[in-house]
Scaffold this active site. Structure first.
Site, PDB file in Angstrom:
ATOM      1  N   PRO A   1       0.066  -1.734  18.421  1.00 25.20           N
ATOM      2  CA  PRO A   1       0.485  -1.396  19.754  1.00 25.20           C
ATOM      3  C   PRO A   1       0.919  -2.957  20.435  1.00 25.20           C
ATOM      4  CG  PRO A   1      -1.648  -0.208  19.371  1.00 25.20           C
ATOM      5  CD  PRO A   1      -1.259  -1.048  18.139  1.00 25.20           C
ATOM      6  N   GLU A   2       2.121  -2.909  20.989  1.00 27.70           N
ATOM      7  CA  GLU A   2       2.648  -4.113  21.600  1.00 27.70           C
ATOM      8  C   GLU A   2       2.326  -4.178  23.085  1.00 27.70           C
ATOM      9  OE1 GLU A   2       6.370  -5.136  19.818  1.00 27.70           O
ATOM     10  OE2 GLU A   2       5.636  -4.436  18.045  1.00 27.70           O
TER      11      GLU A   2
END
Length: 279
Positions: free
Chosen positions: A2-3
């Site tokens: 997840p960014e």
């Protein structure tokens, strides 16, 4: 992994779902998720705490509690789900926060790489991992002049430099590829060889790509779902990442995939050429 857009979307979801809830019990099924204090004390300290606010810094989630800041990093595949306390516990559930209203916030992580840290109230910003971060990718914090100056100090390729979170935070593999495609910069171009106009284009591309991804709820490539159980939608807007052999939307040249600093990297070999220059 997840960014920033995915973590921000998780934060927004948790803000709707858990703010105001009081913790009645904490069950830790995989103690290594807890970085500090040790798991038993972590669970003990959280009893009776109310979640007052949800914040984010870079890719870190910060639960603002009555007396503490709980810092959570999802790493590769961590995610949160809301369940009723009497629902079966799903595989890969490692930490369960049970609330007084009969609901649970459950942390799941297939690869067990995520970490949680409990610190004193309002001390989350001083956590070592957060202190090392660059500015958030918004104009009020991320300044073009400082970005230009920072790039000039580095001979390394632009992609791994952007991934290290120090010049600007929140960029991961997906959004670096997208920002470099938008700015027409090769991922292996030495950072200190970028001309002022290229730096400016990259600066605005970073802000644009991340803002659009946040608006779309992030990118779902494999397993990412937000706290409401919804997939992101930015994957339909990708121009480079994951588009191997598909025609570049600008010039029609097939997108190429290579390894840069051990990361799969996507770019257009015609639009994004390495330019030989003096540093």
């Amino acid at each position: 992994m997840p960014e920033l857009p995915e973590v921000e979307t998780v934060r927004k979801g948790l803000e709707k779902l858990v703010v105001g809830k009081k913790i009645e019990k904490v069950t830790i099924l995989w103690p290594r998720i807890i970085e500090r204090p040790e798991a038993e004390l972590f669970a003990e300290k959280l009893l009776g705490q109310t979640i007052e606010k949800m914040e984010r810094r870079g890719k870190f989630l910060i639960f603002k509690l009555t007396n503490y800041d709980l810092i959570s990093h999802l790493r590769m595949e961590g995610k949160y789900e809301i369940n009723q306390s009497d629902e079966p516990i799903a595989k890969h559930t490692h930490v369960i926060f049970s609330f007084t209203d009969g609901s649970d916030l459950r942390y799941l992580d297939v690869r067990k790489f995520g970490r949680m840290v409990l610190v004193e109230k309002d001390q989350g910003a001083n956590y070592k991992g957060i202190l090392a971060l660059g500015p958030e990718p918004i104009p009020s914090q991320f300044k073009l002049a400082a970005f230009q100056k920072g790039l000039k100090k580095h001979h390394k390729a632009i992609k791994p430099l952007l991934l290290d979170q120090k010049l600007v935070t929140g960029l991961g593999n997906i959004y670096v590829d997208e920002a470099l495609w938008e700015a027409k910069i090769h991922p292996e171009q030495p950072a200190n060889t970028l001309k002022p106009k290229e730096v400016e284009e990259l600066y605005y591309a970073i802000i644009d790509v991340l803002a659009r991804a946040v608006e779309a709820g992030g990118t779902t490539i494999r397993t990412y779902l937000n706290a409401l159980g919804e997939a992101g939608k930015f994957q339909i807007s990708l121009h480079a990442y994951g588009q191997t052999d598909k025609p570049c939307e600008r010039c029609g040249t097939p997108i190429k995939k290579i390894k840069v600093a051990q990361r799969g990297t996507h770019f257009c070999p015609k639009c994004q050429k390495v330019k030989v220059r003096k540093g």
